[in-house]
Design an enzyme around this catalytic site. Structure first.
Site, PDB file in Angstrom:
ATOM      1  N   LYS A  32      51.678  45.462 -13.399  1.00 37.16           N
ATOM      2  CA  LYS A  32      51.073  46.183 -12.268  1.00 37.16           C
ATOM      3  C   LYS A  32      50.833  45.212 -11.115  1.00 37.16           C
ATOM      4  O   LYS A  32      50.176  44.195 -11.271  1.00 37.16           O
ATOM      5  CB  LYS A  32      49.744  46.827 -12.678  1.00 37.16           C
ATOM      6  CG  LYS A  32      49.069  47.572 -11.516  1.00 37.16           C
ATOM      7  CD  LYS A  32      47.883  48.401 -11.978  1.00 37.16           C
ATOM      8  CE  LYS A  32      46.582  47.677 -11.948  1.00 37.16           C
ATOM      9  NZ  LYS A  32      45.971  47.540 -10.615  1.00 37.16           N
ATOM     10  N   ASP A  59      50.751  49.574  -7.449  1.00 29.61           N
ATOM     11  CA  ASP A  59      49.460  50.265  -7.349  1.00 29.61           C
ATOM     12  C   ASP A  59      48.937  50.157  -5.908  1.00 29.61           C
ATOM     13  O   ASP A  59      48.092  49.325  -5.607  1.00 29.61           O
ATOM     14  CB  ASP A  59      48.497  49.598  -8.348  1.00 29.61           C
ATOM     15  CG  ASP A  59      47.108  50.179  -8.343  1.00 29.61           C
ATOM     16  OD1 ASP A  59      46.906  51.269  -7.778  1.00 29.61           O
ATOM     17  OD2 ASP A  59      46.200  49.526  -8.902  1.00 29.61           O
ATOM     18  N   LYS A  61      48.142  53.118  -4.016  1.00 30.61           N
ATOM     19  CA  LYS A  61      47.246  54.270  -3.773  1.00 30.61           C
ATOM     20  C   LYS A  61      47.388  54.865  -2.367  1.00 30.61           C
ATOM     21  O   LYS A  61      46.445  54.856  -1.573  1.00 30.61           O
ATOM     22  CB  LYS A  61      45.785  53.872  -4.009  1.00 30.61           C
ATOM     23  CG  LYS A  61      45.480  53.374  -5.406  1.00 30.61           C
ATOM     24  CD  LYS A  61      43.987  53.142  -5.576  1.00 30.61           C
ATOM     25  CE  LYS A  61      43.629  52.635  -6.956  1.00 30.61           C
ATOM     26  NZ  LYS A  61      44.008  51.237  -7.211  1.00 30.61           N
ATOM     27  N   ASP A  64      47.725  59.566   3.209  1.00 30.88           N
ATOM     28  CA  ASP A  64      47.925  59.743   4.659  1.00 30.88           C
ATOM     29  C   ASP A  64      48.495  61.143   4.867  1.00 30.88           C
ATOM     30  O   ASP A  64      48.549  61.936   3.918  1.00 30.88           O
ATOM     31  CB  ASP A  64      48.866  58.643   5.188  1.00 30.88           C
ATOM     32  CG  ASP A  64      48.611  58.315   6.656  1.00 30.88           C
ATOM     33  OD1 ASP A  64      48.466  59.263   7.461  1.00 30.88           O
ATOM     34  OD2 ASP A  64      48.571  57.125   6.998  1.00 30.88           O
ATOM     35  N   THR A 119      36.766  55.171  -9.801  1.00 30.22           N
ATOM     36  CA  THR A 119      35.633  54.969 -10.724  1.00 30.22           C
ATOM     37  C   THR A 119      34.437  54.349 -10.000  1.00 30.22           C
ATOM     38  O   THR A 119      33.330  54.350 -10.516  1.00 30.22           O
ATOM     39  CB  THR A 119      36.033  54.081 -11.924  1.00 30.22           C
ATOM     40  OG1 THR A 119      36.871  53.040 -11.448  1.00 30.22           O
ATOM     41  CG2 THR A 119      36.759  54.874 -12.967  1.00 30.22           C
ATOM     42  N   ARG A 211      42.232  41.284 -17.146  1.00 32.50           N
ATOM     43  CA  ARG A 211      41.630  40.021 -17.593  1.00 32.50           C
ATOM     44  C   ARG A 211      41.712  39.708 -19.081  1.00 32.50           C
ATOM     45  O   ARG A 211      41.860  38.523 -19.426  1.00 32.50           O
ATOM     46  CB  ARG A 211      40.179  39.942 -17.075  1.00 32.50           C
ATOM     47  CG  ARG A 211      40.160  39.700 -15.559  1.00 32.50           C
ATOM     48  CD  ARG A 211      38.856  40.113 -14.943  1.00 32.50           C
ATOM     49  NE  ARG A 211      38.694  41.561 -14.954  1.00 32.50           N
ATOM     50  CZ  ARG A 211      37.625  42.190 -14.456  1.00 32.50           C
ATOM     51  NH1 ARG A 211      36.645  41.485 -13.927  1.00 32.50           N
ATOM     52  NH2 ARG A 211      37.556  43.505 -14.488  1.00 32.50           N
TER      53      ARG A 211
HETATM   54  O1  C5P Z   1      40.840  43.042 -15.586  1.00 32.20           O
HETATM   55  P1  C5P Z   1      40.781  44.503 -15.956  1.00 32.20           P
HETATM   56  O2  C5P Z   1      41.366  44.801 -17.329  1.00 32.20           O
HETATM   57  O3  C5P Z   1      39.406  45.095 -15.781  1.00 32.20           O
HETATM   58  O4  C5P Z   1      41.769  45.194 -14.899  1.00 32.20           O
HETATM   59  C1  C5P Z   1      41.913  46.575 -14.800  1.00 32.20           C
HETATM   60  C2  C5P Z   1      42.872  46.905 -13.694  1.00 32.20           C
HETATM   61  O5  C5P Z   1      42.891  48.318 -13.521  1.00 32.20           O
HETATM   62  C3  C5P Z   1      42.505  46.327 -12.337  1.00 32.20           C
HETATM   63  O6  C5P Z   1      43.736  46.062 -11.635  1.00 32.20           O
HETATM   64  C4  C5P Z   1      41.743  47.436 -11.672  1.00 32.20           C
HETATM   65  O7  C5P Z   1      41.814  47.380 -10.281  1.00 32.20           O
HETATM   66  C5  C5P Z   1      42.485  48.667 -12.211  1.00 32.20           C
HETATM   67  N1  C5P Z   1      41.703  49.904 -12.205  1.00 32.20           N
HETATM   68  C6  C5P Z   1      40.492  50.056 -12.857  1.00 32.20           C
HETATM   69  N2  C5P Z   1      39.821  51.244 -12.809  1.00 32.20           N
HETATM   70  C7  C5P Z   1      40.353  52.286 -12.158  1.00 32.20           C
HETATM   71  C8  C5P Z   1      41.577  52.170 -11.497  1.00 32.20           C
HETATM   72  C9  C5P Z   1      42.237  50.953 -11.543  1.00 32.20           C
HETATM   73  O8  C5P Z   1      40.019  49.117 -13.482  1.00 32.20           O
HETATM   74  N3  C5P Z   1      39.724  53.443 -12.175  1.00 32.20           N
END
Ligand code: C5P
Length: 233
Positions: A32, A59, A61, A64, A119, A211
């Site tokens: 991603k 990603d 998003k 427009d 979220t 992460r």
């Molecule tokens: O590091 P982590 O596992 O928390 O990363 C989750 C990824 O998913 C990040 O790129 C974050 O921006 C994305 N994301 C999220 N919650 C959402 C939409 C996207 O954590 N509702």
């Protein structure tokens, strides 16, 4: 549609992301790329990662007017990405226009999924700032249904919502779910998390993992653990 693990490559520049990808064997990954990396490096970073044989979820998003989104999607589609997204708040006509723009002359197109409510938006903010006074769960499911009506392939949601999305929109409607952590792992800023194994039980189609893989001492090992729990078992 097979289940898969998408690695959220939340890096700020090309060197960092390519060094990270170098730590994997010849595996073909699903990567991603978010706004930070895309805006820093431009479309070349997509081409470069794609040329290494990886699949790409871009990603960005989009949100427009329909004509603008349609044209932007046509450009992204030429990048040979595999999945991209937009905000369902752009309305059904915007989502339909996006699909049209995304479809290549040969009829193929990347998967298109919708963000329902971010979220980071809670009930209070949705009511006060967006003036939407229905319960947030109802709004999320309604936006998912609008995405389905427009012909999209699925939504980004919590693994905890995957089951409900499938019951409202059908089993074939994809749920792409972030908020995944290993049992006992560092939660960081995520609030409601589930393990890859639990996400599978809940019916997620794709988990998005950042992460727990990118910050791991051995990212390839952490990735394989995700695959073992989510795909193989
Ligand atoms: O590091 P982590 O596992 O928390 O990363 C989750 C990824 O998913 C990040 O790129 C974050 O921006 C994305 N994301 C999220 N919650 C959402 C939409 C996207 O954590 N509702």
């Amino acid at each position: 549609m097979g289940k898969d693990v998408i690695i959220a490559c939340d890096f700020s520049g090309k060197d960092e992301v390519l060094n990270f990808l170098d730590r994997f064997d010849k595996e073909s990954l699903f990567v991603k790329i978010g706004m930070e990396l895309y805006y820093a490096e431009g479309p070349d970073i997509v081409r470069e990662i794609k040329a290494r044989g990886h699949r790409i979820f871009l990603d960005l998003k989009l949100h427009d007017i329909p004509n603008t989104v349609k044209k932007a999607m046509a450009v992204l589609s030429r990048l040979d990405i595999d999945m991209c997204n937009l905000h369902a708040a752009g309305t059904v006509p915007m989502m339909e226009a996006a699909l049209e723009g995304l479809t290549r002359p040969d009829g193929t197109r990347p998967l298109l999924i919708a963000v329902t409510q971010l979220t980071s938006t809670n009930q209070e903010r949705m009511t006060s700032d967006l003036m939407i006074d229905r319960p947030i769960d109802t709004v999320v499911m309604h936006y998912a249904l609008c995405a389905k009506t427009a012909g999209l392939d699925g939504v980004v949601c919590s693994p905890l919502e995957a089951e409900k999305v499938h019951s409202v929109c059908g089993k074939g409607f994809l749920t792409v779910t972030p908020g995944v952590r290993f049992e006992g792992g560092d939660v960081g800023d995520q609030k409601r998390v589930t393990t890859p194994k639990r996400a599978k039980e809940l019916g997620s189609d794709y988990i998005v993992v950042g992460r727990p893989i990118t910050a791991a001492e051995d990212p390839a090992k952490a990735y394989r653990r995700c695959v073992a729990e989510f795909v193989d078992q």
